[in-house]
Design a protein around this motif. Structure first.
Motif, PDB file in Angstrom:
ATOM      1  N   HIS A 250       0.865  -1.392   0.180  1.00 53.00           N
ATOM      2  CA  HIS A 250      -0.006   0.006   0.232  1.00 53.00           C
ATOM      3  C   HIS A 250       0.723   1.045  -0.310  1.00 53.00           C
ATOM      4  O   HIS A 250       0.158   2.841  -0.655  1.00 53.00           O
ATOM      5  CB  HIS A 250      -0.667  -0.035   1.207  1.00 53.00           C
ATOM      6  N   SER A 251       2.226   1.091   0.634  1.00 54.90           N
ATOM      7  CA  SER A 251       3.022   2.622   0.310  1.00 54.90           C
ATOM      8  C   SER A 251       3.249   2.676  -0.811  1.00 54.90           C
ATOM      9  O   SER A 251       3.733   4.079  -1.559  1.00 54.90           O
ATOM     10  CB  SER A 251       4.093   2.436   1.212  1.00 54.90           C
ATOM     11  N   ALA A 252       3.044   2.034  -1.721  1.00 53.29           N
ATOM     12  CA  ALA A 252       3.190   1.998  -3.455  1.00 53.29           C
ATOM     13  C   ALA A 252       2.216   3.047  -4.401  1.00 53.29           C
ATOM     14  O   ALA A 252       2.067   2.735  -5.074  1.00 53.29           O
ATOM     15  CB  ALA A 252       3.538   0.812  -4.463  1.00 53.29           C
ATOM     16  N   GLY A 253       0.625   3.562  -3.225  1.00 47.83           N
ATOM     17  CA  GLY A 253      -0.317   3.783  -3.843  1.00 47.83           C
ATOM     18  C   GLY A 253      -0.011   5.182  -4.536  1.00 47.83           C
ATOM     19  O   GLY A 253      -0.497   5.049  -5.811  1.00 47.83           O
ATOM     20  N   LYS A 254       0.824   5.665  -4.068  1.00 50.87           N
ATOM     21  CA  LYS A 254       0.355   7.526  -5.089  1.00 50.87           C
ATOM     22  C   LYS A 254       1.957   7.066  -6.531  1.00 50.87           C
ATOM     23  O   LYS A 254       0.897   7.456  -7.876  1.00 50.87           O
ATOM     24  CB  LYS A 254       1.948   8.170  -4.065  1.00 50.87           C
ATOM     25  N   ALA A 255       2.441   5.966  -6.432  1.00 45.19           N
ATOM     26  CA  ALA A 255       3.165   6.003  -7.378  1.00 45.19           C
ATOM     27  C   ALA A 255       2.352   4.687  -8.578  1.00 45.19           C
ATOM     28  O   ALA A 255       2.707   5.465  -9.872  1.00 45.19           O
ATOM     29  CB  ALA A 255       4.530   4.602  -7.337  1.00 45.19           C
ATOM     30  N   VAL A 256       1.869   3.748  -7.512  1.00 43.22           N
ATOM     31  CA  VAL A 256       0.958   3.667  -9.161  1.00 43.22           C
ATOM     32  C   VAL A 256      -0.527   4.390  -9.322  1.00 43.22           C
ATOM     33  O   VAL A 256      -0.576   3.738 -10.915  1.00 43.22           O
ATOM     34  CB  VAL A 256      -0.038   2.437  -7.716  1.00 43.22           C
ATOM     35  N   LEU A 257      -1.058   5.318  -8.940  1.00 46.41           N
ATOM     36  CA  LEU A 257      -2.332   6.457  -9.108  1.00 46.41           C
ATOM     37  C   LEU A 257      -1.043   6.965 -10.390  1.00 46.41           C
ATOM     38  O   LEU A 257      -2.339   7.678 -11.338  1.00 46.41           O
ATOM     39  CB  LEU A 257      -2.621   7.449  -8.163  1.00 46.41           C
ATOM     40  N   HIS A 258      -0.249   7.530 -10.458  1.00 47.18           N
ATOM     41  CA  HIS A 258       0.846   8.161 -11.365  1.00 47.18           C
ATOM     42  C   HIS A 258       0.828   6.989 -12.617  1.00 47.18           C
ATOM     43  O   HIS A 258       1.087   7.782 -13.766  1.00 47.18           O
ATOM     44  CB  HIS A 258       1.978   8.276 -10.425  1.00 47.18           C
ATOM     45  N   GLN A 259       0.559   5.526 -12.367  1.00 48.74           N
ATOM     46  CA  GLN A 259       0.911   4.837 -13.707  1.00 48.74           C
ATOM     47  C   GLN A 259      -0.792   5.199 -14.605  1.00 48.74           C
ATOM     48  O   GLN A 259      -0.365   4.579 -15.527  1.00 48.74           O
ATOM     49  CB  GLN A 259       1.380   3.359 -13.034  1.00 48.74           C
ATOM     50  N   LEU A 260      -1.533   5.769 -13.796  1.00 52.73           N
ATOM     51  CA  LEU A 260      -2.852   5.459 -14.358  1.00 52.73           C
ATOM     52  C   LEU A 260      -2.506   6.409 -15.714  1.00 52.73           C
ATOM     53  O   LEU A 260      -3.238   6.515 -16.324  1.00 52.73           O
ATOM     54  CB  LEU A 260      -4.229   6.266 -13.816  1.00 52.73           C
ATOM     55  N   GLY A 261      -2.053   8.228 -15.391  1.00 56.68           N
ATOM     56  CA  GLY A 261      -1.746   8.702 -16.843  1.00 56.68           C
ATOM     57  C   GLY A 261      -0.524   8.261 -17.835  1.00 56.68           C
ATOM     58  O   GLY A 261       0.189   8.806 -18.556  1.00 56.68           O
ATOM     59  N   SER A 262      -0.040   6.866 -17.493  1.00 55.20           N
ATOM     60  CA  SER A 262       0.808   6.766 -18.500  1.00 55.20           C
ATOM     61  C   SER A 262       0.576   6.518 -20.523  1.00 55.20           C
ATOM     62  O   SER A 262      -0.574   5.883 -21.011  1.00 55.20           O
ATOM     63  CB  SER A 262       1.279   4.767 -18.228  1.00 55.20           C
ATOM     64  N   SER A 263       1.547   6.847 -21.186  1.00 57.68           N
ATOM     65  CA  SER A 263       1.544   5.999 -22.955  1.00 57.68           C
ATOM     66  C   SER A 263       1.274   5.065 -23.260  1.00 57.68           C
ATOM     67  O   SER A 263       0.441   4.890 -23.861  1.00 57.68           O
ATOM     68  CB  SER A 263       2.087   7.219 -23.189  1.00 57.68           C
ATOM     69  N   SER A 264       0.950   4.222 -22.179  1.00 61.36           N
ATOM     70  CA  SER A 264       1.461   3.082 -22.722  1.00 61.36           C
ATOM     71  C   SER A 264       0.054   2.165 -22.028  1.00 61.36           C
ATOM     72  O   SER A 264      -0.347   2.514 -20.843  1.00 61.36           O
ATOM     73  CB  SER A 264       2.299   1.769 -22.155  1.00 61.36           C
ATOM     74  N   PRO A 265      -1.103   1.890 -22.698  1.00 62.50           N
ATOM     75  CA  PRO A 265      -2.040   1.271 -22.760  1.00 62.50           C
ATOM     76  C   PRO A 265      -2.185   0.031 -21.842  1.00 62.50           C
ATOM     77  O   PRO A 265      -3.281  -0.378 -20.964  1.00 62.50           O
ATOM     78  CB  PRO A 265      -2.641   1.232 -23.649  1.00 62.50           C
ATOM     79  N   LEU A 266      -1.342  -0.916 -21.948  1.00 62.51           N
ATOM     80  CA  LEU A 266      -0.653  -1.868 -21.069  1.00 62.51           C
ATOM     81  C   LEU A 266      -0.867  -1.767 -19.957  1.00 62.51           C
ATOM     82  O   LEU A 266      -1.075  -2.053 -18.742  1.00 62.51           O
ATOM     83  CB  LEU A 266       0.683  -3.215 -22.311  1.00 62.51           C
ATOM     84  N   ILE A 267       0.466  -0.469 -19.351  1.00 59.51           N
ATOM     85  CA  ILE A 267       0.807  -0.629 -18.339  1.00 59.51           C
ATOM     86  C   ILE A 267      -0.384   0.072 -17.797  1.00 59.51           C
ATOM     87  O   ILE A 267      -0.637  -0.031 -15.988  1.00 59.51           O
ATOM     88  CB  ILE A 267       1.845   0.920 -17.716  1.00 59.51           C
ATOM     89  N   THR A 268      -1.939   0.944 -18.482  1.00 55.98           N
ATOM     90  CA  THR A 268      -2.984   1.885 -17.460  1.00 55.98           C
ATOM     91  C   THR A 268      -3.303   0.919 -16.553  1.00 55.98           C
ATOM     92  O   THR A 268      -3.877   0.490 -15.702  1.00 55.98           O
ATOM     93  CB  THR A 268      -3.095   2.946 -19.098  1.00 55.98           C
ATOM     94  N   ALA A 269      -3.655  -0.130 -18.417  1.00 64.07           N
ATOM     95  CA  ALA A 269      -4.781  -1.229 -17.655  1.00 64.07           C
ATOM     96  C   ALA A 269      -4.030  -2.249 -16.654  1.00 64.07           C
ATOM     97  O   ALA A 269      -5.116  -2.404 -16.006  1.00 64.07           O
ATOM     98  CB  ALA A 269      -4.907  -2.447 -19.014  1.00 64.07           C
ATOM     99  N   GLU A 270      -2.471  -2.254 -16.384  1.00 63.13           N
ATOM    100  CA  GLU A 270      -1.854  -3.187 -15.567  1.00 63.13           C
ATOM    101  C   GLU A 270      -2.070  -1.956 -13.640  1.00 63.13           C
ATOM    102  O   GLU A 270      -2.452  -2.637 -12.390  1.00 63.13           O
ATOM    103  CB  GLU A 270      -0.644  -3.916 -15.476  1.00 63.13           C
ATOM    104  N   ALA A 271      -1.886  -0.680 -14.187  1.00 63.05           N
ATOM    105  CA  ALA A 271      -2.266  -0.251 -12.792  1.00 63.05           C
ATOM    106  C   ALA A 271      -3.780   0.247 -12.629  1.00 63.05           C
ATOM    107  O   ALA A 271      -4.125   0.131 -11.282  1.00 63.05           O
ATOM    108  CB  ALA A 271      -1.582   1.420 -13.820  1.00 63.05           C
ATOM    109  N   ILE A 272      -4.597   0.115 -13.431  1.00 58.62           N
ATOM    110  CA  ILE A 272      -6.762  -0.440 -13.065  1.00 58.62           C
ATOM    111  C   ILE A 272      -5.948  -0.936 -11.817  1.00 58.62           C
ATOM    112  O   ILE A 272      -6.989  -1.334 -10.880  1.00 58.62           O
ATOM    113  CB  ILE A 272      -7.232  -0.027 -14.428  1.00 58.62           C
TER     114      ILE A 272
END
Length: 347
Positions: A250-272
């Motif tokens: 859970h300490s990585a929550g902020k970094a995970v939220l940042h990945q929602l704006g990734s330019s890669s659809p694969l990364i965005t979907a995994e972050a979701i």
């Protein structure tokens, strides 16, 4: 005269055919004999292997019973070592491959001091040296087996690591992946430093095996996987997101939220998906926007997580997606709205 010549020709042809037939029959008989001999040898080898497996397992069991006796003055390691040294003296040799396989299989069901004593027995019987020799073989499967055995036997010696590193892991071959995995396992705590410098894709096969290995490690020994979310290697970012979700970091929550704006659809979907696993409800506004994303997988992942974390308000805002041209988006929308309404009713 002509009749005599024709008769002679016919007899000659007939004799040739008989000769060919006899030759073919002989070849068939030889092949049958060869197959029979090979089969007999194979059965004999398999029986010998089975007998040795049973005998070695019995010796280990006998050592365990003797060491646990009330009046026992020696531990399992001492008893087992004596038994196998006697076995080697009586039969001139010990099948190191069979014994290695038995010890590694037994190791999976043990932990703590029992596992340590088993590993010490393997080292005392010089099984790591046997596995180390496989690294010098030309055949890939043999070298890969050697790497697996060395890491499982925890041969944490500088010269061994140096030899493993010399196998040239700087490519995308299966051997390179085996080298990476072996080096990661050999340290007392997971050594995943290679993730910071790996330029080639992290294969699904290696991700699965790393995941399996990491599940055997105490949670407090695991690294914070958010450190790899800034990697330029897409496969490593995906792996880091999966591990954050798996181990609930859970300490990585902020970094995970940042990945929602990734330019890669694969990364965005995994972050979701990771957002859903970590139950990060603050991501709902972003997820509502991503539900309109041009990539179908991103849309579907967003709808799935919104249905878990959202409420009636999101159900109303998603209603227009019932008219989406993609059948799967329409279907996911209907399921999400139904779930959101169910969530509201249960409050």
């Amino acid at each position: 005269m002509i009749v005599a010549i024709q008769l002679e020709t016919l007899l000659s042809a007939h004799g040739l055919l008989l000769g060919i037939a006899a030759f073919l029959v002989s070849v068939c008989l030889i092949l049958v004999i060869i197959l029979y001999v090979r089969r007999t040898i194979s059965v004999a080898k398999e029986k010998k292997r089975s007998d040795l497996q049973f005998r070695y397992q019995y010796l280990l069991y006998d050592a365990l019973v003797e060491a646990q006796a009330e009046n026992a003055s020696t531990n399992f390691l001492e008893v087992a070592l004596q038994l196998f040294q006697r076995e080697q003296k009586q039969n001139k040799y010990i099948d190191q491959q069979i014994l290695t396989d038995i010890i590694l299989n037994l190791k999976k069901s043990l932990s703590g001091s029992a596992q340590n004593q088993l590993l010490r027995l393997a080292h005392a019987l010089e099984l790591p040296e046997y596995s180390l020799k496989k690294l010098r073989e030309r055949k890939f499967s043999v070298r890969a087996q050697g790497l697996h055995e060395i890491s499982a036997l925890q041969v944490d010696r500088p010269e061994v690591k140096k030899e493993i590193e010399s196998l040239n892991p700087a490519d995308t071959s299966h051997m390179a992946q085996e080298v990476i995995l072996a080096l990661a396992k050999l340290d007392s705590s997971p050594n995943l430093a290679f993730l910071s410098s790996l330029n080639t894709p992290l294969s699904e096969w290696l991700q699965i095996r790393l995941h399996h290995y990491l599940r055997s490690i105490e949670r407090h020994q695991l690294p914070n996987f958010s450190r790899w979310l800034t990697s330029e290697n897409e496969s490593i970012v995906l792996f880091a997101l999966r591990m954050i979700a798996e181990f609930q970091q859970h300490s990585a929550g902020k970094a995970v939220l940042h990945q929602l704006g990734s330019s890669s659809p694969l990364i965005t979907a995994e972050a979701i998906k990771t957002v859903g696993q970590l139950q990060l409800s603050e991501a709902i506004p972003t997820l509502m926007n991503l539900a309109q994303h041009e990539d179908t997988d991103v849309q579907l992942a967003s709808l799935q997580v919104i249905s878990q974390l959202g409420n009636q308000q999101q159900a109303t805002s998603l209603s227009h997606l019932h008219q989406h041209p993609n059948y799967w988006v329409r279907r996911a929308t209907s399921k999400a709205v139904a779930q959101l309404q169910s969530n509201a009713e249960s409050l």
